[in-house]
Design an enzyme around this catalytic site. Sequence first.
Site, PDB file in Angstrom:
ATOM      1  N   PHE A  59      81.564  52.895  50.751  1.00 26.95           N
ATOM      2  CA  PHE A  59      80.167  52.553  50.330  1.00 26.95           C
ATOM      3  C   PHE A  59      79.284  52.604  51.408  1.00 26.95           C
ATOM      4  CE2 PHE A  59      76.987  49.018  49.918  1.00 26.95           C
ATOM      5  CZ  PHE A  59      76.458  49.218  48.508  1.00 26.95           C
TER       6      PHE A  59
ATOM      7  N   PRO B  41      80.177  41.175  44.010  1.00 26.62           N
ATOM      8  CA  PRO B  41      81.001  41.119  45.260  1.00 26.62           C
ATOM      9  C   PRO B  41      79.918  40.948  46.463  1.00 26.62           C
ATOM     10  CG  PRO B  41      81.600  43.002  44.274  1.00 26.62           C
ATOM     11  CD  PRO B  41      80.154  42.692  43.298  1.00 26.62           C
TER      12      PRO B  41
ATOM     13  N   THR C  22      84.488  49.700  51.808  1.00 24.75           N
ATOM     14  CA  THR C  22      85.144  50.915  51.097  1.00 24.75           C
ATOM     15  C   THR C  22      84.386  52.023  51.532  1.00 24.75           C
ATOM     16  OG1 THR C  22      83.298  50.595  49.460  1.00 24.75           O
ATOM     17  CG2 THR C  22      85.067  49.349  48.928  1.00 24.75           C
TER      18      THR C  22
ATOM     19  N   LYS D 187      70.791  46.150  41.186  1.00 23.35           N
ATOM     20  CA  LYS D 187      71.623  45.286  41.048  1.00 23.35           C
ATOM     21  C   LYS D 187      71.102  44.043  40.383  1.00 23.35           C
ATOM     22  CE  LYS D 187      75.027  47.779  42.327  1.00 23.35           C
ATOM     23  NZ  LYS D 187      75.759  48.467  41.399  1.00 23.35           N
TER      24      LYS D 187
ATOM     25  N   TYR E  10      67.930  49.162  46.468  1.00 23.92           N
ATOM     26  CA  TYR E  10      69.560  48.762  45.839  1.00 23.92           C
ATOM     27  C   TYR E  10      69.701  47.448  45.507  1.00 23.92           C
ATOM     28  CZ  TYR E  10      74.273  48.095  46.099  1.00 23.92           C
ATOM     29  OH  TYR E  10      75.689  47.741  45.596  1.00 23.92           O
TER      30      TYR E  10
ATOM     31  N   ASP F  51      79.221  63.340  36.228  1.00 23.71           N
ATOM     32  CA  ASP F  51      78.259  62.718  36.995  1.00 23.71           C
ATOM     33  C   ASP F  51      77.780  61.876  35.980  1.00 23.71           C
ATOM     34  OD1 ASP F  51      75.792  62.348  38.150  1.00 23.71           O
ATOM     35  OD2 ASP F  51      75.293  64.422  38.568  1.00 23.71           O
ATOM     36  N   VAL F  52      77.668  60.383  36.360  1.00 26.51           N
ATOM     37  CA  VAL F  52      76.956  59.388  35.376  1.00 26.51           C
ATOM     38  C   VAL F  52      75.513  59.644  35.133  1.00 26.51           C
ATOM     39  CG1 VAL F  52      78.823  57.900  35.359  1.00 26.51           C
ATOM     40  CG2 VAL F  52      76.907  57.666  37.056  1.00 26.51           C
TER      41      VAL F  52
HETATM   42  N1  LIG Z   1      81.093  48.044  48.952  1.00 25.90           N
HETATM   43  C1  LIG Z   1      80.389  47.039  48.915  1.00 25.90           C
HETATM   44  O1  LIG Z   1      80.075  46.497  49.604  1.00 25.90           O
HETATM   45  C2  LIG Z   1      79.942  46.367  47.443  1.00 25.90           C
HETATM   46  C3  LIG Z   1      79.505  45.296  47.426  1.00 25.90           C
HETATM   47  C4  LIG Z   1      78.832  44.881  46.021  1.00 25.90           C
HETATM   48  C5  LIG Z   1      78.954  45.713  44.941  1.00 25.90           C
HETATM   49  N2  LIG Z   1      79.369  47.008  45.227  1.00 25.90           N
HETATM   50  C6  LIG Z   1      79.114  48.022  43.981  1.00 25.90           C
HETATM   51  O2  LIG Z   1      80.584  48.155  43.694  1.00 25.90           O
HETATM   52  C7  LIG Z   1      80.456  49.364  43.074  1.00 25.90           C
HETATM   53  C8  LIG Z   1      81.702  50.280  43.706  1.00 25.90           C
HETATM   54  O3  LIG Z   1      81.423  50.564  45.283  1.00 25.90           O
HETATM   55  P1  LIG Z   1      82.347  50.480  46.139  1.00 25.90           P
HETATM   56  O4  LIG Z   1      82.368  49.876  47.073  1.00 25.90           O
HETATM   57  O5  LIG Z   1      83.678  51.021  45.549  1.00 25.90           O
HETATM   58  O6  LIG Z   1      81.626  52.071  46.758  1.00 25.90           O
HETATM   59  P2  LIG Z   1      82.419  53.704  47.205  1.00 25.90           P
HETATM   60  O7  LIG Z   1      83.746  53.468  47.712  1.00 25.90           O
HETATM   61  O8  LIG Z   1      81.390  54.358  47.625  1.00 25.90           O
HETATM   62  O9  LIG Z   1      82.607  54.235  45.401  1.00 25.90           O
HETATM   63  C9  LIG Z   1      81.539  54.206  44.548  1.00 25.90           C
HETATM   64  C10 LIG Z   1      82.036  55.163  43.690  1.00 25.90           C
HETATM   65  O10 LIG Z   1      80.833  55.433  42.591  1.00 25.90           O
HETATM   66  C11 LIG Z   1      81.049  56.762  42.419  1.00 25.90           C
HETATM   67  N3  LIG Z   1      79.760  57.338  42.251  1.00 25.90           N
HETATM   68  C12 LIG Z   1      78.560  57.619  42.720  1.00 25.90           C
HETATM   69  N4  LIG Z   1      77.486  58.145  42.086  1.00 25.90           N
HETATM   70  C13 LIG Z   1      78.083  58.609  41.031  1.00 25.90           C
HETATM   71  C14 LIG Z   1      77.949  59.390  39.990  1.00 25.90           C
HETATM   72  N5  LIG Z   1      76.434  60.022  39.794  1.00 25.90           N
HETATM   73  N6  LIG Z   1      78.639  59.711  38.879  1.00 25.90           N
HETATM   74  C15 LIG Z   1      79.792  59.347  38.951  1.00 25.90           C
HETATM   75  N7  LIG Z   1      80.444  58.626  39.812  1.00 25.90           N
HETATM   76  C16 LIG Z   1      79.540  58.244  41.021  1.00 25.90           C
HETATM   77  C17 LIG Z   1      81.526  57.665  43.601  1.00 25.90           C
HETATM   78  O11 LIG Z   1      82.299  58.904  43.452  1.00 25.90           O
HETATM   79  P3  LIG Z   1      82.374  59.864  44.048  1.00 25.90           P
HETATM   80  O12 LIG Z   1      83.112  59.398  45.374  1.00 25.90           O
HETATM   81  O13 LIG Z   1      82.866  61.255  43.471  1.00 25.90           O
HETATM   82  O14 LIG Z   1      80.921  60.257  44.754  1.00 25.90           O
HETATM   83  C18 LIG Z   1      82.594  56.573  44.158  1.00 25.90           C
HETATM   84  O15 LIG Z   1      83.871  56.606  43.289  1.00 25.90           O
HETATM   85  C19 LIG Z   1      78.968  49.842  42.991  1.00 25.90           C
HETATM   86  O16 LIG Z   1      78.599  49.854  42.042  1.00 25.90           O
HETATM   87  C20 LIG Z   1      78.517  49.070  44.361  1.00 25.90           C
HETATM   88  O17 LIG Z   1      77.280  49.017  44.090  1.00 25.90           O
HETATM   89  C21 LIG Z   1      79.794  47.197  46.394  1.00 25.90           C
END
Ligand SMILES: NC(=O)c1ccc[n+]([C@@H]2O[C@H](COP(=O)([O-])OP(=O)(O)OC[C@H]3O[C@@H](n4cnc5c(N)ncnc54)[C@H](OP(=O)(O)O)[C@@H]3O)[C@@H](O)[C@H]2O)c1
Length: 170
Positions: free
Chosen positions: A147, A140, A145, A114, A110, A17-18
């Site tokens: 997300f 991105p 995902t 960022k 959010y 947990d970060v």
């Molecule tokens: N998807 C989008 O539309 C989008 C667009 C732009 C940027 N992003 C960014 O891209 C990054 C990855 O997002 P994603 O789309 O891959 O979303 P995701 O599928 O929900 O993945 C997020 C990851 O973060 C982990 N996480 C959340 N809270 C945490 C904590 N306290 N300690 C450790 N790990 C934690 C989750 O682990 P658990 O599953 O174990 O909770 C999961 O593996 C994020 O920073 C997000 O803000 C996403």
Amino acid sequence: MRLSKALEKMAYVKSLDVTDKEAVNKFYTELPAEYGSIDILINSAGLALGMNPSQETDIEDWERMVDTNIKGLLYITRKAIDIMKGQNSGLIINLGSVAGSVPYKGGNVYGATKAFVRQFSRNLRTDLFGTGIKVTNIEPGAAETEFSIVRFKDKQMADDYYKNWRPLKS
Ligand SMILES: NC(=O)c1ccc[n+]([C@@H]2O[C@H](COP(=O)([O-])OP(=O)(O)OC[C@H]3O[C@@H](n4cnc5c(N)ncnc54)[C@H](OP(=O)(O)O)[C@@H]3O)[C@@H](O)[C@H]2O)c1
């Protein structure tokens, strides 16, 4: 855990947990010697919670986004820099978002987290100039995902969100 089993002989896998500073510090202290150097740090852990306007949000959701997207990234990064400094090399890749630059309704905290990631990446790059450590920030647009399931806390709402347009896919 299935992934950790599959990678057993090739990788060191640890869930963490970060937002837990003590746990992050312990993680680095306990890294096995053969995994003690860091070529690349990818700060991907992050989340959005809710998409209501600011006047209709929960303060707990705001706090969790700050704790994860800002403070968690800082805990992980600060320790990695110490290791990379000793190597005179390393690459830090932060996962920002287009939401850090472009406002939208419901993006409130959010997007602000960022924006922090964007400016911190730029300042970090400036500080680390000449150390051999590089920093980049990927921003991105919407990607399909887990997300949105996390954001809306509802699978159907997440599926509906991606209807009628084409999000990024892996
Ligand atoms: N998807 C989008 O539309 C989008 C667009 C732009 C940027 N992003 C960014 O891209 C990054 C990855 O997002 P994603 O789309 O891959 O979303 P995701 O599928 O929900 O993945 C997020 C990851 O973060 C982990 N996480 C959340 N809270 C945490 C904590 N306290 N300690 C450790 N790990 C934690 C989750 O682990 P658990 O599953 O174990 O909770 C999961 O593996 C994020 O920073 C997000 O803000 C996403």
